[in-house]
Design a protein around this motif. Structure first.
Motif, PDB file in Angstrom:
ATOM      1  N   CYS A 188     -24.346 -37.273  34.243  1.00  9.47           N
ATOM      2  CA  CYS A 188     -25.457 -36.354  34.518  1.00  9.47           C
ATOM      3  C   CYS A 188     -26.591 -36.983  35.313  1.00  9.47           C
ATOM      4  N   GLY A 189     -26.594 -38.321  35.502  1.00 11.76           N
ATOM      5  CA  GLY A 189     -27.686 -38.954  36.232  1.00 11.76           C
ATOM      6  C   GLY A 189     -29.033 -38.682  35.578  1.00 11.76           C
ATOM      7  N   GLU A 190     -30.006 -38.268  36.380  1.00  7.75           N
ATOM      8  CA  GLU A 190     -31.341 -37.979  35.842  1.00  7.75           C
ATOM      9  C   GLU A 190     -31.437 -36.593  35.203  1.00  7.75           C
ATOM     10  N   GLY A 191     -30.305 -35.932  35.046  1.00 12.32           N
ATOM     11  CA  GLY A 191     -30.242 -34.770  34.178  1.00 12.32           C
ATOM     12  C   GLY A 191     -30.520 -33.418  34.793  1.00 12.32           C
ATOM     13  N   TRP A 192     -30.677 -33.345  36.108  1.00 14.36           N
ATOM     14  CA  TRP A 192     -31.084 -32.065  36.681  1.00 14.36           C
ATOM     15  C   TRP A 192     -30.000 -31.001  36.577  1.00 14.36           C
ATOM     16  N   SER A 193     -28.738 -31.372  36.644  1.00 15.94           N
ATOM     17  CA  SER A 193     -27.674 -30.374  36.464  1.00 15.94           C
ATOM     18  C   SER A 193     -27.700 -29.848  35.034  1.00 15.94           C
ATOM     19  N   THR A 194     -27.864 -30.732  34.059  1.00 12.58           N
ATOM     20  CA  THR A 194     -27.923 -30.334  32.653  1.00 12.58           C
ATOM     21  C   THR A 194     -29.124 -29.431  32.401  1.00 12.58           C
ATOM     22  N   ILE A 195     -30.266 -29.817  32.926  1.00  8.18           N
ATOM     23  CA  ILE A 195     -31.502 -29.053  32.739  1.00  8.18           C
ATOM     24  C   ILE A 195     -31.398 -27.691  33.402  1.00  8.18           C
ATOM     25  N   ALA A 196     -30.811 -27.646  34.585  1.00  6.97           N
ATOM     26  CA  ALA A 196     -30.660 -26.363  35.279  1.00  6.97           C
ATOM     27  C   ALA A 196     -29.763 -25.427  34.493  1.00  6.97           C
ATOM     28  N   MET A 197     -28.690 -25.941  33.909  1.00  7.65           N
ATOM     29  CA  MET A 197     -27.826 -25.092  33.084  1.00  7.65           C
ATOM     30  C   MET A 197     -28.579 -24.600  31.859  1.00  7.65           C
ATOM     31  N   ALA A 198     -29.346 -25.497  31.245  1.00  6.22           N
ATOM     32  CA  ALA A 198     -30.096 -25.087  30.056  1.00  6.22           C
ATOM     33  C   ALA A 198     -31.120 -24.008  30.382  1.00  6.22           C
ATOM     34  N   ALA A 199     -31.776 -24.125  31.529  1.00  4.12           N
ATOM     35  CA  ALA A 199     -32.757 -23.116  31.928  1.00  4.12           C
ATOM     36  C   ALA A 199     -32.096 -21.780  32.219  1.00  4.12           C
ATOM     37  N   ALA A 200     -30.886 -21.820  32.782  1.00  2.00           N
ATOM     38  CA  ALA A 200     -30.197 -20.582  33.152  1.00  2.00           C
ATOM     39  C   ALA A 200     -29.517 -19.916  31.965  1.00  2.00           C
ATOM     40  N   TYR A 201     -29.153 -20.716  30.954  1.00  7.83           N
ATOM     41  CA  TYR A 201     -28.374 -20.179  29.831  1.00  7.83           C
ATOM     42  C   TYR A 201     -29.048 -20.552  28.505  1.00  7.83           C
ATOM     43  N   PRO A 202     -30.098 -19.820  28.131  1.00 10.26           N
ATOM     44  CA  PRO A 202     -30.888 -20.188  26.952  1.00 10.26           C
ATOM     45  C   PRO A 202     -30.155 -20.047  25.626  1.00 10.26           C
ATOM     46  N   ALA A 203     -29.023 -19.355  25.611  1.00 16.20           N
ATOM     47  CA  ALA A 203     -28.268 -19.228  24.358  1.00 16.20           C
ATOM     48  C   ALA A 203     -27.362 -20.425  24.099  1.00 16.20           C
ATOM     49  N   SER A 204     -27.223 -21.318  25.084  1.00 13.97           N
ATOM     50  CA  SER A 204     -26.308 -22.446  24.974  1.00 13.97           C
ATOM     51  C   SER A 204     -27.064 -23.753  24.747  1.00 13.97           C
ATOM     52  N   THR A 205     -26.328 -24.754  24.253  1.00 14.55           N
ATOM     53  CA  THR A 205     -26.873 -26.102  24.097  1.00 14.55           C
ATOM     54  C   THR A 205     -26.093 -27.061  24.995  1.00 14.55           C
ATOM     55  N   PHE A 206     -26.753 -28.144  25.409  1.00  9.57           N
ATOM     56  CA  PHE A 206     -26.170 -29.025  26.416  1.00  9.57           C
ATOM     57  C   PHE A 206     -26.385 -30.484  26.032  1.00  9.57           C
ATOM     58  N   GLU A 207     -25.366 -31.296  26.318  1.00  6.15           N
ATOM     59  CA  GLU A 207     -25.427 -32.731  26.065  1.00  6.15           C
ATOM     60  C   GLU A 207     -25.025 -33.457  27.347  1.00  6.15           C
ATOM     61  N   GLY A 208     -25.949 -34.284  27.858  1.00  3.09           N
ATOM     62  CA  GLY A 208     -25.682 -35.031  29.072  1.00  3.09           C
ATOM     63  C   GLY A 208     -25.333 -36.478  28.764  1.00  3.09           C
ATOM     64  N   PHE A 209     -24.379 -37.012  29.528  1.00  4.09           N
ATOM     65  CA  PHE A 209     -23.919 -38.382  29.317  1.00  4.09           C
ATOM     66  C   PHE A 209     -23.932 -39.129  30.651  1.00  4.09           C
ATOM     67  N   ASP A 210     -24.462 -40.356  30.637  1.00  2.00           N
ATOM     68  CA  ASP A 210     -24.437 -41.190  31.837  1.00  2.00           C
ATOM     69  C   ASP A 210     -24.518 -42.650  31.425  1.00  2.00           C
ATOM     70  N   ILE A 211     -23.862 -43.504  32.199  1.00  2.00           N
ATOM     71  CA  ILE A 211     -23.818 -44.921  31.869  1.00  2.00           C
ATOM     72  C   ILE A 211     -25.112 -45.642  32.241  1.00  2.00           C
ATOM     73  N   ASP A 212     -25.937 -45.032  33.109  1.00  5.52           N
ATOM     74  CA  ASP A 212     -27.129 -45.685  33.624  1.00  5.52           C
ATOM     75  C   ASP A 212     -28.330 -45.410  32.731  1.00  5.52           C
ATOM     76  N   GLY A 213     -28.842 -46.460  32.080  1.00 10.25           N
ATOM     77  CA  GLY A 213     -29.953 -46.295  31.145  1.00 10.25           C
ATOM     78  C   GLY A 213     -31.208 -45.717  31.755  1.00 10.25           C
ATOM     79  N   PRO A 214     -31.694 -46.239  32.902  1.00 10.91           N
ATOM     80  CA  PRO A 214     -32.900 -45.660  33.505  1.00 10.91           C
ATOM     81  C   PRO A 214     -32.743 -44.178  33.866  1.00 10.91           C
ATOM     82  N   SER A 215     -31.544 -43.777  34.272  1.00 15.95           N
ATOM     83  CA  SER A 215     -31.324 -42.362  34.581  1.00 15.95           C
ATOM     84  C   SER A 215     -31.461 -41.511  33.324  1.00 15.95           C
ATOM     85  N   ILE A 216     -30.922 -41.984  32.211  1.00 16.56           N
ATOM     86  CA  ILE A 216     -31.017 -41.231  30.960  1.00 16.56           C
ATOM     87  C   ILE A 216     -32.465 -41.145  30.489  1.00 16.56           C
ATOM     88  N   GLU A 217     -33.218 -42.233  30.625  1.00 18.81           N
ATOM     89  CA  GLU A 217     -34.638 -42.188  30.253  1.00 18.81           C
ATOM     90  C   GLU A 217     -35.382 -41.159  31.090  1.00 18.81           C
TER      91      GLU A 217
END
Length: 361
Positions: A188-217
């Motif tokens: 997911c990198g810095e999470g914009w795809s995950t965040i965009a899905m969450a904003a578009a689909y408020p009934a759903s929950t999302f979990e993002g995974f990435d190996i890069d620590g600074p991106s997850i922060e």
């Protein structure tokens, strides 16, 4: 165009290289303007003199003067009175150019693209060493310019198109997320795809995974700022090692499979963590199906990314698949088959840069 029909004259190539050098100088100067905040200052104030710009951004006036004159000479900013004393000339940023250089929500926002390219260029010595001796240059080594450049470059597409254009073109996927689903976003990198899905689909929950620590922060900060942190979580770690099973209704991977040193393992994990009736969606580069010599602009762009970013990052890991950015459909199909999927379907989502696939259980 075949090799036989190419214009191979010296004059043509010399002209092309000259224009490329001018373009490179534009890229470097735009990077300076973005990093110093000069474009943002002009956008906020409407017009400013060199002393005003220098004071506002905390930069040396003589350098700012040279930058402003170069920008005006290159047609990137405007000067109101070129015949005035250098300290009295007023420079401004046209509205259309401000959209490209300052409007972080616009699909035309390309300042991060420049940041990404300059960031990769900083590693030329390390890249040359890798070219000569093998190995690579890691994502961590490329640093913040490359990480934030990629994230900020893709962000407008995710926030503007993912939930309003892309996924609605696949009604069954769209409806599943609208009804309420548990979704995983791999790489997911810095999470914009995950965040965009969450904003578009408020009934759903999302979990993002990435190996890069600074991106997850950064992703966690972005989710909090976007107001979706109550439905989005981010985890740092190698997606290939996830221990979940049959957990998610939807599993996605946006523009990352080609980067991975172990793509088959990650695709296998995506298959395993999806429910038996879960949807597994991959977005990757929209390159031609086959190599043919002279290519279109998208293929040229992707080969450029591959030379200076994606392939070196992948090859910085031991036993890497070394896929490269030019990720053709048959390569994905091969990886998906080895990961246990029965098929790969191209989804009806139209985009010049990316192709969307569904991986079938």
């Amino acid at each position: 165009m075949t090799t036989a029909t190419m214009d191979t004259s010296a004059d043509t190539l010399a002209g092309r290289l000259f224009e490329s050098v001018l373009g490179t100088l534009d890229v470097w100067s735009i990077y300076v303007g973005e990093q110093l905040g000069l474009y943002d200052h002009l956008h906020r104030t409407g017009a400013a003199t060199v002393p005003e710009m220098a004071q506002a951004v905390g930069a040396d006036g003589r350098y700012v003067r040279e930058w402003a004159e170069q920008q005006a000479a290159s047609g990137l900013i405007m000067v109101d009175d070129p015949g005035a004393d250098p300290d009295r000339r007023r420079f401004s940023l046209p509205a259309g150019h401000a959209e490209v250089l300052c409007d972080r929500d616009s699909l035309n926002y390309l300042a991060p693209f420049v940041r990404l390219i300059v960031g990769s260029g900083k590693q030329i010595p390390a890249l040359l060493d890798a070219y000569r001796n093998g190995g690579g240059v890691s994502w961590e080594q490329f640093g913040a310019d490359v990480r934030t450049g990629q994230a900020d470059m893709n962000r407008p597409w995710f926030i503007n198109a993912l939930g309003s254009e892309w996924f609605p073109n696949v009604p069954s996927l769209h409806e599943r997320l609208e009804a309420g689903a548990r979704a995983a976003d791999v790489g997911c990198g810095e999470g914009w795809s995950t965040i965009a899905m969450a904003a578009a689909y408020p009934a759903s929950t999302f979990e993002g995974f990435d190996i890069d620590g600074p991106s997850i922060e950064a992703a966690r900060r972005h989710a909090a700022d976007a107001g979706v942190a109550d439905r989005v979580t981010f985890t740092a770690g190698d997606a290939a090692d996830l221990s979940l099973e049959d957990a998610f209704d939807v599993v996605t991977a946006f523009e990352c499979i080609h980067d991975l040193p172990r793509p088959v393992d990650v695709l296998g994990t995506m298959r395993r963590i999806a429910k038996p009736d879960g949807r597994v969606v991959v977005m990757d580069e929209a390159v031609p199906d086959e190599f043919s010599g002279p290519g279109d602009e998208v293929e040229r762009l992707m080969y450029g990314f591959s030379l200076f970013l994606c392939l070196p990052d992948s090859m910085s890991h031991a036993d890497s698949a070394a896929t490269g950015t030019v990720f053709r459909p048959e390569v994905l199909r091969s990886y998906a088959t080895r990961a246990g999927f029965s098929g790969v379907e191209v989804l009806p989502i139209d985009n010049d840069l990316w192709r969307f696939y569904e991986l079938v259980h």
